[in-house]
Design an enzyme around this catalytic site. Structure first.
Site, mmCIF file in Angstrom:
data_model
loop_
_atom_site.group_PDB
_atom_site.id
_atom_site.type_symbol
_atom_site.label_atom_id
_atom_site.label_comp_id
_atom_site.label_asym_id
_atom_site.label_seq_id
_atom_site.Cartn_x
_atom_site.Cartn_y
_atom_site.Cartn_z
ATOM 1 N N HIS B 53 59.728 32.522 62.685
ATOM 2 C CA HIS B 53 58.903 31.525 63.365
ATOM 3 C C HIS B 53 58.698 30.344 62.405
ATOM 4 O O HIS B 53 58.783 30.504 61.183
ATOM 5 C CB HIS B 53 57.544 32.129 63.741
ATOM 6 C CG HIS B 53 57.599 33.092 64.893
ATOM 7 N ND1 HIS B 53 56.473 33.627 65.482
ATOM 8 C CD2 HIS B 53 58.658 33.611 65.558
ATOM 9 C CE1 HIS B 53 56.829 34.432 66.472
ATOM 10 N NE2 HIS B 53 58.151 34.448 66.530
ATOM 11 N N GLU B 55 56.118 28.805 61.365
ATOM 12 C CA GLU B 55 55.075 28.991 60.344
ATOM 13 C C GLU B 55 55.572 29.831 59.172
ATOM 14 O O GLU B 55 55.343 29.503 58.002
ATOM 15 C CB GLU B 55 53.853 29.725 60.938
ATOM 16 C CG GLU B 55 53.180 29.048 62.115
ATOM 17 C CD GLU B 55 53.705 29.569 63.453
ATOM 18 O OE1 GLU B 55 54.939 29.626 63.657
ATOM 19 O OE2 GLU B 55 52.863 29.919 64.309
ATOM 20 N N CYS B 83 51.024 33.371 66.487
ATOM 21 C CA CYS B 83 51.031 34.758 66.969
ATOM 22 C C CYS B 83 50.381 35.636 65.889
ATOM 23 O O CYS B 83 50.105 35.163 64.782
ATOM 24 C CB CYS B 83 52.473 35.196 67.253
ATOM 25 S SG CYS B 83 53.423 35.629 65.783
ATOM 26 N N CYS B 86 52.199 35.493 62.461
ATOM 27 C CA CYS B 86 52.015 34.249 61.708
ATOM 28 C C CYS B 86 50.575 34.115 61.211
ATOM 29 O O CYS B 86 50.338 33.676 60.084
ATOM 30 C CB CYS B 86 52.404 33.060 62.569
ATOM 31 S SG CYS B 86 54.183 33.027 62.887
#
Lengths: 149, 149
Positions: B53, B55, B83, B86
Site C-alpha cells: 500500500h 503508506e 487500513c 497501514c
C-alpha cells in the site's frame, strides 16, 4: 532424524531472531501441497523496517514466489499472536489457516485490542488455532526481555 | 509555477497508481525539516505484495533512508483512511501526524472497524487530521472502480 512440526520450525526461527537481537518471533508459511515455502524470524532492526515482522516476511516471500498478492489455501504458523499489521496482511493475503502459539495481551491484534478479524471491514478471516507450543514461545520471549533489562 | 500542497502531491501519486491499474491511493512522507522524503502510490499488483500500500511503501522508504525503524516527528499524508495494516505500521513507525483525505467505511482501520489507534495495545497514536481534499480523493476512487465494472 527428529520430526519437527511446523510450529517447531517457527520456534527455531524465533530462536535465531533472538540470537540476532531481534524480538524472538518466528513464522513458517505452508503451501496447500504441504510444502514449506518460507521461514523467517523478525528482522525489524536489521532491516530498519517496522514492517519486517516474521509473518510479513514469509507472506511477502510467498507472494513473490507465487507471483500473486494472494495466497489462497496457504497456512501460516507463528509463535506469537499477530499484531494488527500482521493480522491485516494475513487477511489481505487470504491465508486459509492461522496457527499461533503464545497470546499477546500487550500488542496482539487477533484476540486482543483491535481484533482485526472481528469487524465487517475485514474481508477475509482465516481459521484460527491458538495455543500450540504456547509455553515454549512465551519462555523465549520472557528470557529475551529479561536479558535486555 | 503552481504551489502544490502535500495532499495535492499524494493525489498525484494516487492518479499515477490508477494509470498502472492499481487502486488509486497515494501517500507522501514529510521529515521534521519539512522535506518530502518519499512519495508513492499503491503497487500491490505490480509487486505481487499485499503489503505494498502507498503508506507502507513511503514508510519503508523513509525508514531505510534514515536507517531506523522509527520516524519520530515525521508526518504522513495519504489520500484514503489507512487500513488496519497501514494504521499499525504508522503507529509502529511513531509517525507524529497523520493527514488523510477520504474516509473508508468499507476497509478503513482508523475511524472504522478495527480502529487500530483506539486500544491500549496500540503504543503510539499520531495526531490525526482527516477530510483534506476528501472529495477529490473519493472521486478518483469512484471513477476507478466504476471503470473496472
Amino acid at each position: 532424524m527428529v520430526f519437527k512440526s511446523h510450529m517447531d520450525l517457527a520456534l527455531d526461527q524465533a530462536r535465531l531472531a533472538a540470537d540476532r537481537g531481534e524480538v524472538p518471533v518466528g513464522a513458517v508459511l505452508v503451501a496447500p501441497s504441504g510444502q514449506i515455502v518460507a521461514k523467517a524470524g523478525n528482522r525489524t532492526r536489521e532491516l530498519s523496517d517496522p514492517t519486517a515482522h516474521a509473518e510479513v516476511l514469509v507472506l511477502r516471500e510467498g507472494c513473490k514466489a507465487l507471483g500473486s498478492e494472494r495466497l489462497s489455501g496457504y497456512d501460516l504458523y507463528v509463535t506469537l499472536e499477530p499484531c494488527p499489521m500482521c493480522a491485516a496482511v494475513i487477511s489481505n493475503a487470504r491465508i486459509a489457516r492461522l496457527y499461533y502459539a503464545a497470546a499477546d495481551p500487550k500488542s496482539g491484534g487477533v484476540a486482543h485490542g483491535a481484533k482485526v478479524f472481528s469487524h465487517s471491514q475485514c474481508h477475509h478471516r482465516p481459521e484460527i488455532y491458538d495455543g500450540l507450543s504456547a509455553t515454549e514461545a512465551e519462555d523465549l520471549l520472557k528470557t529475551f526481555f529479561a536479558n535486555r533489562r
